[in-house]
Design an enzyme around this catalytic site. Structure first.
Site, short mmCIF file in Angstrom:
data_model
loop_
_atom_site.label_atom_id
_atom_site.label_comp_id
_atom_site.label_asym_id
_atom_site.label_seq_id
_atom_site.Cartn_x
_atom_site.Cartn_y
_atom_site.Cartn_z
N ASP A 98 0.90 -1.19 -0.02
CA ASP A 98 -0.02 0.17 0.04
C ASP A 98 0.98 1.27 0.07
O ASP A 98 1.67 1.55 0.84
CB ASP A 98 -0.81 -0.06 1.35
CG ASP A 98 -2.05 0.84 1.17
OD1 ASP A 98 -1.89 2.00 0.40
OD2 ASP A 98 -3.14 0.57 1.81
N ASP A 199 -2.92 4.76 -2.51
CA ASP A 199 -3.58 5.69 -1.61
C ASP A 199 -4.18 6.76 -1.97
O ASP A 199 -3.43 7.61 -2.48
CB ASP A 199 -2.93 5.55 0.05
CG ASP A 199 -3.80 6.16 0.78
OD1 ASP A 199 -4.71 5.91 1.37
OD2 ASP A 199 -3.66 7.40 1.11
N GLU A 257 -6.93 3.99 -5.26
CA GLU A 257 -8.20 4.33 -4.50
C GLU A 257 -8.39 5.71 -4.90
O GLU A 257 -7.62 6.84 -4.80
CB GLU A 257 -7.66 4.38 -2.92
CG GLU A 257 -8.89 4.54 -2.04
CD GLU A 257 -8.48 5.45 -0.65
OE1 GLU A 257 -9.09 5.38 0.32
OE2 GLU A 257 -7.44 6.00 -0.69
N HIS A 321 -10.67 -0.75 5.92
CA HIS A 321 -10.05 -0.28 7.16
C HIS A 321 -10.44 1.15 7.62
O HIS A 321 -10.31 1.67 8.53
CB HIS A 321 -8.64 -0.50 7.23
CG HIS A 321 -7.99 0.67 6.45
ND1 HIS A 321 -7.95 0.49 4.99
CD2 HIS A 321 -7.48 1.73 6.55
CE1 HIS A 321 -7.67 1.42 4.30
NE2 HIS A 321 -7.01 2.23 5.22
N ASP A 322 -11.57 1.67 6.67
CA ASP A 322 -11.85 3.09 6.82
C ASP A 322 -13.23 3.14 7.25
O ASP A 322 -13.73 4.20 7.14
CB ASP A 322 -11.77 3.91 5.56
CG ASP A 322 -10.33 4.10 5.49
OD1 ASP A 322 -9.55 4.50 6.45
OD2 ASP A 322 -9.75 4.38 4.25
O1 TEU Z 1 -8.30 7.02 2.68
C1 TEU Z 1 -8.68 7.92 1.68
C2 TEU Z 1 -9.73 9.09 2.14
O2 TEU Z 1 -10.02 9.12 3.37
C3 TEU Z 1 -10.09 9.76 1.24
O3 TEU Z 1 -9.99 9.60 0.14
C4 TEU Z 1 -11.50 10.18 1.20
O4 TEU Z 1 -12.05 10.67 0.00
C5 TEU Z 1 -12.28 11.32 2.28
O5 TEU Z 1 -11.78 10.88 3.28
C6 TEU Z 1 -13.64 11.52 1.95
O6 TEU Z 1 -14.33 11.15 3.29
C7 TEU Z 1 -6.96 6.58 2.50
C8 TEU Z 1 -6.84 5.60 3.78
O7 TEU Z 1 -7.51 4.55 3.16
C9 TEU Z 1 -7.10 6.17 5.02
O8 TEU Z 1 -6.89 5.16 5.79
C10 TEU Z 1 -6.16 7.36 5.12
O9 TEU Z 1 -6.45 8.04 6.54
C11 TEU Z 1 -6.10 8.23 4.05
O10 TEU Z 1 -6.24 7.73 2.67
C12 TEU Z 1 -4.89 9.17 4.03
O11 TEU Z 1 -3.69 8.46 3.89
#
Ligand code: TEU
Ligand code: CA
Length: 547
Positions: A98, A199, A257, A321-322
């Site tokens: 990642d 990411d 992503e 994980h989000d």
């Molecule tokens: O997440 C991406 C992310 O949070 C944003 O692209 C999203 O569009 C935004 O929050 C809208 O609500 C990634 C990872 O998966 C996450 O765990 C990280 O915290 C984030 O990037 C920062 O690296």
């Protein structure tokens, strides 16, 4: 449709910190993952996507990297990763790393240098701007609350951080930044990994006129506009360059992503005629929490499937994980826990695209109960907590909300067995453990003949043995029905029907005459028959072969 290994693969996401602790410090590690390879093989997955494992002060659990060439100490060292790659390879399992390219940690040596002086060679690696009459350069907000600009005393300028203040955005206009990342990617690819999950990738290109553009505050007073942050013209040039400089030399997979993805844009990014990424994740779909509805889900799927059918490839997931445990967001009762877990699995493995499993899904892990803000770890979650209180929510309401939706819910330790600390560690884990580990765990799941784990295994081997589930075309029925999800997958002479009840009540399913002659392949209940109509039981999912 072109055959590719990553179309046929099933991918399993590992959040290392919470997967398995091999050395008794309460934190999952890479050696821990290596020791669980036989388990992952038994499940049947082909690729492990390892959430960021690079050196990091862990302000955002590894999504803030301070050295892209080193493994973070808590996770082990380079030898551990090499051992994981080697032993995984022995089992025909590939490793996906990642990579965070939008920002680094503020503790990365590049940023430490960058902030020292305006003429430092690393100054231009990041995005620095003068204040606007003593205020931020513009009113952009960060995803993790507050302004996206942070004042830096030393040079009297602001730096941009789309995420937390500890995650300064990189300046991709700078050629040297790009060259460094090409080198980093080569370094890991040469070590034998199978590709990258990229990411927040479509934020790397900023609008040309930054910081001129100001935003209209939304109803919460926020000034975040993902439309403006993401997909800026010229973004794809950076990705094409990655292809030219690095990727084209390797047989790898990339999954980007991406935020603000329309179906058309998704196709542009994964079009096989001119591929940028092999697959994309649709962030908006992943983040649907309180506003998740099945008709909406079906509609999004339909639009993406239709468009990607013109020559791109899809990804399928229900969890990462989000986002809190999807299964708990959909139903907080125990009654149909197994059926619901299996139904979600059936969806992910039978809709077109590569299936992704998030750790713990295969045993039906649910949300835990967090009792106070101190039990939460995630920076975003804590910010949400204080923000809600400020907005006048009571503590109880706020905790309820976070218990239902917070990212931390996906990050509780993996539940291996019913011994102390769920067999995840010998000591108290870094993160709250769900109370239900005594009943919901790998050990007990593996013993259940018709358990969730067994169903995942069955789906994975079914997909492996039957190309119709991988390459078959998709035709949907009863599109407007919010209770049922009905579709066929067809490849040459083979046609399979998937019938899914999305609700916790029995649903009548009228059968088309052409489906009268069908054979039960797999389902989450015992087989049932009926020529013209069947009643699908709560969350029932059945795969049939048509003839
Ligand atoms: O997440 C991406 C992310 O949070 C944003 O692209 C999203 O569009 C935004 O929050 C809208 O609500 C990634 C990872 O998966 C996450 O765990 C990280 O915290 C984030 O990037 C920062 O690296
Ligand atoms: Ca450890």
């Amino acid at each position: 449709m072109n055959k590719r290994w990553w179309k046929e693969a099933v991918i399993y996401q590992i959040y290392t910190r919470s997967f398995y602790d091999s050395n008794g410090d309460g934190i999952g590690d890479i050696e821990g993952t290596r020791r669980k390879l036989d388990y992952l093989k038994e499940l049947g997955v082909d690729v492990l996507w390892i959430s960021p494992c690079f050196e990091s002060p862990n302000a955002d659990n590894g999504y803030d990297v301070s050295d892209y060439g080193k493994i973070q100490k808590e996770f082990g060292n380079l030898q551990d990763l090499q051992a994981l790659i080697r032993d995984a390879k022995d089992r025909d399992i590939k490793i996906l790393l990642d990579l965070v390219l939008n920002h680094t940690s503020d503790e990365h040596p590049w940023f430490v240098e960058s902030r020292k002086s305006k003429d430092n060679p690393y100054r231009d690696f990041y995005i620095w701007r003068k204040g606007n009459n003593g205020k931020e350069p513009n009113n952009w907000g960060s995803f993790f609350k507050g302004s996206a600009w942070e004042w830096d005393e030393t040079t009297g300028e602001y730096y941009l951080h789309t995420f937390s203040t500890k995650q300064p955005d990189l300046n991709w206009e700078n050629k040297e930044v790009r060259r460094r990342f090409h080198k980093i990617m080569k370094y890991w690819l040469d070590m034998g990994i199978a590709g990258f999950r990229l990411d927040a990738i479509n934020y790397i290109k900023k609008p040309g006129n930054l910081p001129d553009s100001t935003l209209e505050p939304d109803e919460n007073g926020c000034c975040i506009d993902t439309e403006l942050y993401a997909n800026n013209p010229g973004f794809t040039d950076f990705i094409r360059e990655m292809h030219q400089q690095v990727w084209k030399e390797y047989d790898i997979m990339t999954v980007g992503e991406c935020a603000v993805l329309t179906p058309e844009r998704a196709l542009e990014y994964v079009d096989e005629k001119d591929t940028l990424f092999d697959m994309v994740f649709n962030v908006e779909l992943a983040f649907k929490r309180e506003n998740f509805t099945w008709p909406d889900f079906k509609q999004t799927q339909r639009a993406f499937i239709r468009e990607l059918d013109k020559g791109g490839w899809n990804s399928q997931f229900i969890q990462n994980h989000d986002i809190a445990r999807r299964i708990s967001m959909l139903s907080d009762t125990e009654q149909y826990h197994t059926e619901l877990a299996k139904m979600l699995a059936a969806l992910v493995h039978t809709l077109p695209g590569t299936p992704y499993i998030y750790q713990g899904e295969e045993i039906g892990m649910t949300n835990a109960r967090f009792h106070s803000v101190d039990e939460f770890d995630d920076l975003f979650c804590r910010k949400e907590y204080y923000e809600k209180l400020e907005q006048g929510w009571s503590e109880e309401e706020t905790l309820d909300y976070l218990n239902r939706y917070s990212r931390d819910q996906a990050r509780t330790p993996m539940q291996w067995d019913d011994t102390a600390y769920s067999g995840f560690s010998m000591v108290k884990p870094w993160m709250k453990l769900s109370e239900n580990y005594r009943t919901v765990n790998v050990q007990s799941e593996r013993k259940r003949k018709n358990g969730i784990f067994a169903f995942y295994q069955a789906l994975i081997s079914l997909r492996k043995a039957n190309p119709v589930l991988v390459y078959g075309s998709f035709q949907e029925y009863m599109e407007d029905n919010g209770e049922l999800y009905v579709y066929t997958r067809t490849l040459g002479e083979v046609s399979w029907l998937v019938t899914i009840n999305l609700t916790d009540m029995g649903q009548k399913l009228p059968l088309l005459p052409k489906w009268a002659d069908r054979k039960f392949i797999l389902g989450n209940y015992e087989e049932q028959s009926g020529e013209h109509q069947i009643v699908l039981r709560p969350y029932e999912a059945v795969i049939w072969a048509l003839s």
